[in-house]
Design a protein around this motif. Sequence first.
Motif, PDB file in Angstrom:
ATOM      1  N   HIS A 260     -16.044  21.829 -39.945  1.00  0.00           N
ATOM      2  CA  HIS A 260     -14.851  22.635 -40.195  1.00  0.00           C
ATOM      3  C   HIS A 260     -14.707  22.920 -41.690  1.00  0.00           C
ATOM      4  O   HIS A 260     -14.460  22.006 -42.482  1.00  0.00           O
ATOM      5  CB  HIS A 260     -13.595  21.918 -39.686  1.00  0.00           C
ATOM      6  CG  HIS A 260     -13.679  21.467 -38.262  1.00  0.00           C
ATOM      7  ND1 HIS A 260     -13.760  22.366 -37.213  1.00  0.00           N
ATOM      8  CD2 HIS A 260     -13.705  20.226 -37.706  1.00  0.00           C
ATOM      9  CE1 HIS A 260     -13.815  21.682 -36.069  1.00  0.00           C
ATOM     10  NE2 HIS A 260     -13.786  20.401 -36.343  1.00  0.00           N
ATOM     11  N   GLY A 261     -14.874  24.170 -42.066  1.00  0.00           N
ATOM     12  CA  GLY A 261     -14.763  24.552 -43.470  1.00  0.00           C
ATOM     13  C   GLY A 261     -13.330  24.887 -43.838  1.00  0.00           C
ATOM     14  O   GLY A 261     -12.945  26.061 -43.876  1.00  0.00           O
ATOM     15  N   VAL A 262     -12.524  23.861 -44.119  1.00  0.00           N
ATOM     16  CA  VAL A 262     -11.135  24.096 -44.547  1.00  0.00           C
ATOM     17  C   VAL A 262     -11.152  24.825 -45.890  1.00  0.00           C
ATOM     18  O   VAL A 262     -10.452  25.817 -46.084  1.00  0.00           O
ATOM     19  CB  VAL A 262     -10.374  22.761 -44.652  1.00  0.00           C
ATOM     20  CG1 VAL A 262      -8.960  22.992 -45.201  1.00  0.00           C
ATOM     21  CG2 VAL A 262     -10.302  22.083 -43.284  1.00  0.00           C
ATOM     22  N   LEU A 263     -11.939  24.318 -46.831  1.00  0.00           N
ATOM     23  CA  LEU A 263     -12.227  24.981 -48.112  1.00  0.00           C
ATOM     24  C   LEU A 263     -10.961  25.510 -48.795  1.00  0.00           C
ATOM     25  O   LEU A 263     -10.788  26.701 -49.019  1.00  0.00           O
ATOM     26  CB  LEU A 263     -13.231  26.116 -47.901  1.00  0.00           C
ATOM     27  CG  LEU A 263     -14.600  25.677 -47.362  1.00  0.00           C
ATOM     28  CD1 LEU A 263     -15.483  26.884 -47.104  1.00  0.00           C
ATOM     29  CD2 LEU A 263     -15.286  24.714 -48.311  1.00  0.00           C
ATOM     30  N   SER A 264     -10.076  24.587 -49.128  1.00  0.00           N
ATOM     31  CA  SER A 264      -8.817  24.954 -49.777  1.00  0.00           C
ATOM     32  C   SER A 264      -8.916  24.780 -51.288  1.00  0.00           C
ATOM     33  O   SER A 264      -9.831  24.124 -51.796  1.00  0.00           O
ATOM     34  CB  SER A 264      -7.677  24.096 -49.218  1.00  0.00           C
ATOM     35  OG  SER A 264      -7.940  22.724 -49.406  1.00  0.00           O
ATOM     36  N   VAL A 291     -15.015  32.886 -49.107  1.00  0.00           N
ATOM     37  CA  VAL A 291     -16.030  32.123 -48.369  1.00  0.00           C
ATOM     38  C   VAL A 291     -17.158  33.049 -47.934  1.00  0.00           C
ATOM     39  O   VAL A 291     -18.337  32.723 -48.075  1.00  0.00           O
ATOM     40  CB  VAL A 291     -15.402  31.418 -47.147  1.00  0.00           C
ATOM     41  CG1 VAL A 291     -16.481  30.810 -46.249  1.00  0.00           C
ATOM     42  CG2 VAL A 291     -14.428  30.337 -47.594  1.00  0.00           C
ATOM     43  N   LEU A 292     -16.795  34.212 -47.409  1.00  0.00           N
ATOM     44  CA  LEU A 292     -17.801  35.177 -46.957  1.00  0.00           C
ATOM     45  C   LEU A 292     -18.665  35.673 -48.116  1.00  0.00           C
ATOM     46  O   LEU A 292     -19.846  35.975 -47.931  1.00  0.00           O
ATOM     47  CB  LEU A 292     -17.122  36.361 -46.265  1.00  0.00           C
ATOM     48  CG  LEU A 292     -16.401  36.064 -44.938  1.00  0.00           C
ATOM     49  CD1 LEU A 292     -15.603  37.284 -44.486  1.00  0.00           C
ATOM     50  CD2 LEU A 292     -17.400  35.659 -43.862  1.00  0.00           C
ATOM     51  N   ILE A 297     -22.946  29.724 -49.104  1.00  0.00           N
ATOM     52  CA  ILE A 297     -22.228  29.275 -47.916  1.00  0.00           C
ATOM     53  C   ILE A 297     -22.662  30.127 -46.723  1.00  0.00           C
ATOM     54  O   ILE A 297     -22.655  31.358 -46.805  1.00  0.00           O
ATOM     55  CB  ILE A 297     -20.698  29.374 -48.087  1.00  0.00           C
ATOM     56  CG1 ILE A 297     -20.231  28.453 -49.217  1.00  0.00           C
ATOM     57  CG2 ILE A 297     -19.979  28.995 -46.782  1.00  0.00           C
ATOM     58  CD1 ILE A 297     -18.731  28.499 -49.483  1.00  0.00           C
ATOM     59  N   ARG A 298     -23.072  29.471 -45.662  1.00  0.00           N
ATOM     60  CA  ARG A 298     -23.519  30.164 -44.455  1.00  0.00           C
ATOM     61  C   ARG A 298     -22.682  29.702 -43.273  1.00  0.00           C
ATOM     62  O   ARG A 298     -22.291  28.540 -43.192  1.00  0.00           O
ATOM     63  CB  ARG A 298     -25.015  29.882 -44.227  1.00  0.00           C
ATOM     64  CG  ARG A 298     -25.679  30.748 -43.182  1.00  0.00           C
ATOM     65  CD  ARG A 298     -27.220  30.723 -43.378  1.00  0.00           C
ATOM     66  NE  ARG A 298     -27.748  29.375 -43.412  1.00  0.00           N
ATOM     67  CZ  ARG A 298     -28.077  28.678 -42.312  1.00  0.00           C
ATOM     68  NH1 ARG A 298     -27.924  29.226 -41.108  1.00  0.00           N
ATOM     69  NH2 ARG A 298     -28.565  27.458 -42.406  1.00  0.00           N
ATOM     70  N   ILE A 299     -22.399  30.612 -42.341  1.00  0.00           N
ATOM     71  CA  ILE A 299     -21.490  30.329 -41.223  1.00  0.00           C
ATOM     72  C   ILE A 299     -22.238  30.415 -39.898  1.00  0.00           C
ATOM     73  O   ILE A 299     -22.892  31.427 -39.613  1.00  0.00           O
ATOM     74  CB  ILE A 299     -20.301  31.309 -41.227  1.00  0.00           C
ATOM     75  CG1 ILE A 299     -19.540  31.220 -42.557  1.00  0.00           C
ATOM     76  CG2 ILE A 299     -19.347  31.007 -40.062  1.00  0.00           C
ATOM     77  CD1 ILE A 299     -18.508  32.315 -42.755  1.00  0.00           C
ATOM     78  N   LEU A 300     -22.136  29.355 -39.098  1.00  0.00           N
ATOM     79  CA  LEU A 300     -22.746  29.341 -37.768  1.00  0.00           C
ATOM     80  C   LEU A 300     -21.697  29.690 -36.718  1.00  0.00           C
ATOM     81  O   LEU A 300     -20.565  29.224 -36.797  1.00  0.00           O
ATOM     82  CB  LEU A 300     -23.330  27.954 -37.456  1.00  0.00           C
ATOM     83  CG  LEU A 300     -24.458  27.450 -38.350  1.00  0.00           C
ATOM     84  CD1 LEU A 300     -24.935  26.083 -37.868  1.00  0.00           C
ATOM     85  CD2 LEU A 300     -25.616  28.433 -38.365  1.00  0.00           C
ATOM     86  N   PRO A 301     -22.052  30.484 -35.718  1.00  0.00           N
ATOM     87  CA  PRO A 301     -21.092  30.876 -34.680  1.00  0.00           C
ATOM     88  C   PRO A 301     -20.880  29.764 -33.653  1.00  0.00           C
ATOM     89  O   PRO A 301     -21.827  29.079 -33.251  1.00  0.00           O
ATOM     90  CB  PRO A 301     -21.747  32.096 -34.043  1.00  0.00           C
ATOM     91  CG  PRO A 301     -23.218  31.869 -34.229  1.00  0.00           C
ATOM     92  CD  PRO A 301     -23.365  31.145 -35.538  1.00  0.00           C
TER      93      PRO A 301
END
Length: 336
Positions: A260-264, A291-292, A297-301
């Motif tokens: 979980h990328g809360v990334l605050s 983030v995008l 940073i890479r995002i997995l579905p």
Amino acid sequence: MPSTTEPKLIAGNSNLPLAEAISRRMSMHRGVNVNLLNARVERFNDGEIFVEVFENVRGEDMFLIQSTSNPANDNLMELLIIADAMKRSSARRTTAVIPYFGYARQDRRTKARTPISAKLVANMIMGAGIERVLTMDLHAAQIQGFFDIPVDNLYASPIFALDIEAQFKGQMDDLMIVSPDVGGVARARELAKRINAPLSIVDKRREKPGEVAEMTVIGDVTGKTCIIVDDICDTAGTLCKAAEVLLEAGAAEVHSYISHGVLSGPAVERVTNSVMKSLVITDSIAPTQPVLAAPNIRILPTAPLFARAILNIWDGTSVSSLFDTESLAPAYEGVL
């Protein structure tokens, strides 16, 4: 018993892209359109949340998709109010699909006169008429026991294993899975077993919350490609510091896989400027524009995972079958 019609999906505003992706995946599996319910979820001028559903849901098996991420309180209230609308509209059953379960870090009393907020949230969810919960990588597994209804806790580790095998093909013998603290060893060990990699630990000591006083690497990481595994990345301070300590201990490079990328706060800036080669997160929380735009940073579905789990719940088949990497692989064919 399964519904006599198709499963029905309704979504709050917390992560509409994920809800729409789940809808598309379910439509592909079913061979018919499984669309999000036509509804409006909006706010009055004073911030009150209002929900209106424009389709009949009487006797239907409803799946309410809503992460309780930032703003946690607003998204939680949306979840509760939509659930109440479903109950008062005579839905047969409402399952809350909560990819990221907020307040999960408050699962026990850490000192005198503090709340157990995760239990309070569980009571509110049950009180709103939710009859089942589907979530992913709860911060503490015992939160399932806070509910008096079925809770299915999915795992991101099968997705991570599939991605690691694709990204590090030919380098698997050089990988080392790393837990960023002693409390996350079980989670890291689970992924290490899946990819047949050794395990290391970064032991940290805090002088006060949010500040790490000292870190020690347990295990030999010399020449290894280290993969840090954790469930939540909030401000990324601990994660970036752990990456530095691993490189100082002789690691060749460091990557991170976080559920979980809360990334605050300063998290994205810290990750961008860190020594980590990459941070991989899931889309359980809708990514912000920074983030995008972050290059590392890479995002997995997670839509293939949740779509399959929803269909299994709907037709009364096993959800635990999705815990296995091999069982989940067909759902991610062509995705990773």
